[in-house]
Design an enzyme around this catalytic site. Structure first.
Site, short mmCIF file in Angstrom:
data_model
loop_
_atom_site.label_atom_id
_atom_site.label_comp_id
_atom_site.label_asym_id
_atom_site.label_seq_id
_atom_site.Cartn_x
_atom_site.Cartn_y
_atom_site.Cartn_z
N SER A 322 0.93 -1.21 0.13
CA SER A 322 -0.03 0.08 0.06
C SER A 322 0.81 1.19 0.01
O SER A 322 0.56 2.15 -0.80
CB SER A 322 -1.00 -0.02 1.21
OG SER A 322 -1.59 1.17 1.15
N TRP A 325 2.51 1.56 -3.37
CA TRP A 325 1.24 2.07 -4.39
C TRP A 325 1.36 3.64 -4.29
O TRP A 325 1.09 4.30 -5.56
CB TRP A 325 -0.05 1.47 -3.88
CG TRP A 325 -1.13 1.90 -5.12
CD1 TRP A 325 -1.66 1.08 -6.13
CD2 TRP A 325 -1.93 2.85 -4.78
NE1 TRP A 325 -2.39 2.03 -6.58
CE2 TRP A 325 -2.93 3.05 -5.71
CE3 TRP A 325 -2.08 4.07 -3.83
CZ2 TRP A 325 -3.85 3.95 -6.03
CZ3 TRP A 325 -3.02 4.90 -3.70
CH2 TRP A 325 -3.81 5.15 -5.08
N HIS A 326 1.59 4.15 -3.39
CA HIS A 326 1.52 5.68 -3.44
C HIS A 326 2.64 6.36 -4.17
O HIS A 326 2.24 7.47 -4.44
CB HIS A 326 1.45 6.06 -1.94
CG HIS A 326 0.19 6.06 -1.24
ND1 HIS A 326 -0.45 4.76 -0.83
CD2 HIS A 326 -1.06 6.84 -0.86
CE1 HIS A 326 -1.47 4.86 -0.24
NE2 HIS A 326 -2.12 6.00 -0.23
N GLY A 327 3.55 5.70 -4.11
CA GLY A 327 4.91 6.51 -4.86
C GLY A 327 6.05 5.57 -4.77
O GLY A 327 6.54 4.91 -4.03
N PHE A 478 -0.39 10.11 -7.47
CA PHE A 478 -0.35 8.75 -7.14
C PHE A 478 -0.97 7.92 -8.20
O PHE A 478 -1.04 6.58 -8.40
CB PHE A 478 -0.98 8.44 -5.85
CG PHE A 478 -0.26 9.16 -4.72
CD1 PHE A 478 0.98 9.50 -4.60
CD2 PHE A 478 -1.20 9.61 -3.92
CE1 PHE A 478 1.74 9.99 -3.52
CE2 PHE A 478 -0.69 10.58 -2.79
CZ PHE A 478 0.71 10.74 -2.85
#
Length: 478
Positions: A322, A325-327, A478
């Site tokens: 997770s 996934w954001h960066g 994102f």
């Protein structure tokens, strides 16, 4: 095109008129109108990446049909892997290429190998993480025989590219959104009115709360070396409200906008800062992403069915993925890891499924114990947000170290009373309506005259504090 822009305020009524009056309640024509509007909406950002979106739609549309038509499990698996690989390949190239290259070079340097590998100036297509996950869940659900493959290209394309959710979610499921796209829709005045109210609340959280926290947060995180401890604490707290106002504000605008077209989107936020533990926080924050990882990663890994070590392993995988996934930054990965650590005691004590109800339901105020739990959870969340906001791991560590000195008890010099009042007002509204879908849903809780006063007050605050189109939404990156 930004929700908080004059262009969107012109675009939305035009699409609304075409959708309800020109298309004359013919849902097939309405879907075509939505698809054209969605492509235009996305193309306003960069028309070149519209081609990537169209390719992604075509890939999963074709793969879904091939998976369903496959006569053997092996062939269905082939098409599933092909679709997933190409989708993740594009996502990996645009979002993570430079991250992996740079860290590979660092690794080689650490063992004495000098190499020159060029990084690329890759522009991240806005919304790619969101529409990629739409397609992935779709082909996986077909493979698992949860849904049939969609044969109508327009309907499927609307599901992926529907403009209210296209660039920052919520991450929809075909099982929820496609049936709404495929049936006749009738204009409902009460739903439309409710949608407008939610849009207004979203604008308030974005342009009044988030955008007024932003300059203070930017100043503190830029000058963290020289800021007092009290300023650093203030910066972390204001960033918590900035990112909440920004992202949940976007979600409110998206859900309200979609309701104008007779389509209900998945709820993405449920007053997360009133959570009594980290597990509850993650059931209330970015709900569509958390549930996506639960259904398509956590459960396939074994979920909570195995022993304690397996549960711990799966929990860390979920939170680390997770974060990533954001960066493509180590700060996001550490942010995910910290949340996993905060979650761990609840998992071990088997208390991660407590606090499923709304806090202090039926009461005006929480109990002292509930208030303390909320404060502790918020403090842990703010601590993790420091890594999320910082430019590097080292700057986050320096930032945190700077909090622990005698200046912690000084008055923050960057404090602004009007921003504090606005945040308190937002929290009061959301506490009052914490059992509802959003913070301004007062239609059944207040007399019409009081409703009108509150609507006028919030509209005045938006007009007074907002700067249309000047601040992008944080989650666009994102």
């Amino acid at each position: 095109m930004l929700f908080n822009s004059i262009a969107f305020l012109i675009f939305l009524p035009i699409v609304f008129i075409i959708y309800w009056f020109v298309c004359n309640n013919n849902y097939k024509y309405q879907n075509i109108a939505l698809l054209v509007a969605s492509f235009y909406f996305y193309g306003c950002w960069d028309w070149r990446f519209l081609l990537l979106l169209i390719f992604s739609i075509g890939l999963d549309y074709f793969s879904g049909i091939q998976i369903e038509n496959s006569k053997t499990k092996k062939m269905a698996t082939f098409w599933l892997i092909l679709s997933i690989s190409i989708n993740l390949g594009f996502l990996g190239f645009f979002k993570y290429y430079n991250f992996f290259i740079e860290n590979f070079v660092i690794l080689l340097h650490s063992v004495g190998l000098e190499v020159n590998i060029f990084v690329l100036k890759v522009i991240l297509p806005v919304g790619i993480s969101f529409y990629t996950f739409h397609g992935l869940s779709y082909v996986i659900d077909i493979y698992k025989k949860r849904i049939p493959a969609e044969r109508n290209y327009v309907d499927y394309a609307v599901f992926v590219s529907y403009f209210p959710l296209l660039v920052a979610g919520p991450i929809e499921r075909a099982t929820h959104l496609l049936p709404q796209i495929q049936r006749k829709r009738y204009f409902d005045y009460e739903k439309a009115k409710d949608g407008i109210v939610q849009i207004i609340w979203g604008f308030f959280k974005k342009m009044v709360i988030a955008d007024n926290c932003s300059p203070i947060v930017n100043e503190i995180f830029t000058n963290y070396h020289t800021e007092s401890a009290s300023n650093l604490v203030l910066g972390a707290v204001l960033f918590a409200f900035q990112i909440y106002g920004d992202f949940s504000g976007y979600s409110d605008i998206a859900l309200g906008t979609s309701r104008l077209f007779g389509i209900e989107l998945l709820k993405n936020f449920s007053f997360p800062y009133f959570s009594r533990d980290i597990a509850e926080f993650w059931r209330r924050w970015h709900i569509s992403l958390s549930s996506w990882f639960r259904d398509y990663l956590y459960i396939p890994l074994g979920g909570s069915k195995g022993g304690l070590l397996m549960k711990i392993r799966n929990t860390f995988i979920i939170f680390l993925v997770s974060g990533f996934w954001h960066g493509a930054k180590w700060t996001f990965i550490i942010w995910g890891g910290l949340n996993a650590l905060f979650f761990l005691p609840l998992l071990i004590a088997e208390k991660n499924r407590h606090n499923l109800d709304v806090v202090a339901i039926g009461k005006i105020f929480p109990s002292f114990r509930e208030a303390l739990k909320i404060l502790i959870t918020f403090t842990l969340t703010c601590f993790a947000w420091i890594f999320f906001r910082s430019e590097s791991v080292s700057s986050a560590i320096v930032y945190i170290k700077g909090i622990f000195n005698e200046s912690l008890f000084s008055f923050p010099t960057t404090f602004k009373g009007d921003v504090l009042v606005l945040i308190v007002f937002m929290l009061m509204m959301e506490w009052w309506n914490r059992t509802e879908d959003y913070g301004l849903k007062i239609q059944d809780k207040a007399q019409p005259w009081l409703q009108n006063i509150i609507y006028i007050l919030i509209s005045f605050l938006i007009l007074n504090f907002a700067n249309f189109g000047s601040n992008e939404f944080i989650y666009f990156q994102f």
